[in-house]
Write an enzyme that holds these catalytic residues in place. Structure first.
Site, PDB file in Angstrom:
ATOM      1  N   CYS A   1       0.851  -1.332   0.054  1.00 40.37           N
ATOM      2  CA  CYS A   1      -0.085   0.003  -0.188  1.00 40.37           C
ATOM      3  C   CYS A   1       0.673   1.150   0.035  1.00 40.37           C
ATOM      4  O   CYS A   1       0.295   2.471   0.097  1.00 40.37           O
ATOM      5  CB  CYS A   1      -0.969   0.300   1.071  1.00 40.37           C
ATOM      6  N   ASP A   2       2.175   1.107  -0.147  1.00 36.69           N
ATOM      7  CA  ASP A   2       2.915   2.499  -0.066  1.00 36.69           C
ATOM      8  C   ASP A   2       4.325   2.025  -0.727  1.00 36.69           C
ATOM      9  O   ASP A   2       5.221   2.790  -0.603  1.00 36.69           O
ATOM     10  CB  ASP A   2       3.265   2.939   1.528  1.00 36.69           C
ATOM     11  N   LEU A   3       4.241   1.350  -1.841  1.00 35.65           N
ATOM     12  CA  LEU A   3       5.362   1.085  -2.614  1.00 35.65           C
ATOM     13  C   LEU A   3       5.650   2.391  -3.579  1.00 35.65           C
ATOM     14  O   LEU A   3       5.084   2.884  -4.503  1.00 35.65           O
ATOM     15  CB  LEU A   3       4.947   0.018  -3.641  1.00 35.65           C
TER      16      LEU A   3
ATOM     17  N   ASN B   1      10.632   4.460  -0.679  1.00 35.04           N
ATOM     18  CA  ASN B   1      10.475   3.586   0.157  1.00 35.04           C
ATOM     19  C   ASN B   1      11.441   2.508  -0.151  1.00 35.04           C
ATOM     20  O   ASN B   1      11.014   1.056   0.502  1.00 35.04           O
ATOM     21  CB  ASN B   1       8.772   3.271   0.655  1.00 35.04           C
TER      22      ASN B   1
END
Length: 445
Positions: free
Chosen positions: A262-264, A268
């Site tokens: 959900c935050d690729l 990150n």
């Protein structure tokens, strides 16, 4: 008799059998409506009682934050370190983490299992370090949830590691939020392309996670810093393909564990040795789908949920739905970011509303100049609509392997010893990937 009947009919009187039938029907109708009224009244009272109980629990939790997690006093973070964290959060604001508060309530049918204490039982432990033992060396990145530092212990080591990456949560982050992140990272266990969790301290704010050491910080910073040298490298596309392959390996491992990241995003992904050691990090927004009540529970949205808009797929904004195919969409954005050396996606759009509208009407990022056709094809496949048309990470890995093998057939060997070492690492990663595939990715969730 006949005369009396004729007389009754002439006078307009209703025969007695018909009177009995009509009376019975009327009585039954009244009884049915009475029972329905009683049932509706009971249902309404039960609903009112449930709403009051939920409101009472909310007020209780708001008034007593200690119910969320037991807090044991420890020695505070040194004043200098605390000041450094505060300064980093205030001064370092990354535009690529633009967020939009979402105000639509959680939809029916997507209820998450009760967040009872036993869900987090075993996560809380006596930390193997004191916060005052941390020696923060260099800021890696600052985000909405916290800051990352290169750090070491002022005395001793952390499970044998002299140097490590330290994530310090921002003030106001809920302890359960950190517990979810810890549980997900523990479930992922060891993987070469995932930043490993070494230790954590969630007994008091600021909450701290100690992660394995990386040499070069985020992949976004690495590409921006070394843009001049990389642009002049004739093997640049091969290097970026290898890095993409290792990111895909990490994401396939998440898929096998039923974890949605959900935050690729490029910010990150950490770099220890480019391009062979890149590691997916930051699991603050990740979801473990095995903890949800149904396969449709990947629909979620809470009033305080904030997401990185520029990396999210159109089905999230249209239908409040995010799945493994949403991570595939984000992987396509990461490929684009790599080709553009860390440029913000949709660089011509300034507002959140413009970004969401742009994504929902089907517009995509422009083709990066100099991008090899094979990567451009994968990128476009990742942005297919509907989401069921997008490839799985298993498919993406196979496509990248084909590209890498084709590169190996035509590469100029300047340093044979180095090439043998890298080829060995490639085949080791391929074997590890084959061993880790435990879930078929053909059914989107």
């Amino acid at each position: 008799m006949s005369a009396n009947s004729s007389e009754a009919n002439c006078s307009g009187q209703i025969p007695e059998p018909l009177v009995f039938i009509l009376t019975g029907l009327l009585s039954a109708t009244v009884l049915i409506f009475t029972l329905l009224g009683v049932m509706c009244l009971r249902k309404y009272r039960s609903l009112v009682r449930t709403v009051r109980e939920l409101q009472g629990r909310k007020l209780l939790l708001d008034s007593d934050p200690q119910l969320e997690a037991p807090i044991t006093p420890l020695r505070a973070l040194p004043a200098a370190a605390a000041a450094a964290v505060a300064a980093a959060v205030e001064q370092v604001k990354e535009e690529e983490e633009e967020e939009l508060p979402l105000q639509t309530p959680l939809q029916k049918g997507s209820t998450v299992r009760s967040s009872s204490r036993k869900l987090w039982k075993g996560l809380q432990q006596d930390p193997g370090f004191m916060k005052s033992d941390l020696n923060l060396l260099q800021l890696i990145k600052a985000g909405k949830e916290g800051v990352f530092y290169q750090a070491r212990m002022s005395r001793g080591t952390c499970k044998g590691h002299n140097m490590f990456t330290c994530k310090i949560s921002k003030e106001g982050v809920r302890p359960k939020h950190v517990d979810v992140e810890v549980s997900i990272m523990r479930k992922l266990m060891h993987h070469k392309n995932i930043l490993q969790l070494l230790d954590w301290n969630t007994t008091e704010e600021p909450y701290i996670l100690i992660l394995e050491y990386v040499s070069y910080g985020t992949l976004r910073t690495f590409l921006q810093t070394n843009r001049a040298n990389l642009s002049a490298d004739p093997e640049l596309q091969s290097l970026l393909t290898i890095a993409s392959y290792h990111i895909a390996l990490a994401m396939q491992h998440l898929r096998s564990k039923m974890i949605v990241h959900c935050d690729l995003a490029l910010r990150n992904i950490m770099v220890n040795r480019f391009p062979w050691e890149v590691k997916v990090a930051e699991f603050g927004l990740a979801r473990d789908l095995t903890r949800l009540t149904s396969r449709r529970s990947s629909r979620w949205r809470s009033p305080r949920q904030r997401v990185p808009l520029r990396w999210y797929p159109p089905e999230y904004f249209k239908n409040n739905y995010y799945s493994f195919k949403g991570d595939v969409w984000a992987f396509g954005i990461v490929l684009w970011e790599m080709q553009m050396f860390g440029t913000l996606p949709y660089p011509d759009l300034e507002t959140s509303e413009a970004v969401v509208y742009h994504i929902c009407i089907g517009h995509k990022n422009t083709n990066p100049e100099g991008c090899r056709p094979e990567i451009l094809h994968i990128m476009r496949d990742c942005w297919q609509e509907p989401y069921t048309l997008r490839p799985s990470f298993t498919d993406i890995i196979q496509m990248l392997e084909d590209v890498m093998e084709n590169d190996a057939d035509y590469v100029d060997v300047v340093n044979p010893h180095l090439m043998v070492k890298e080829d060995t690492e490639y085949h080791e990663a391929k074997c590890l990937r084959a061993a880790s595939i435990t879930v078929d990715d053909t059914n989107p969730i």
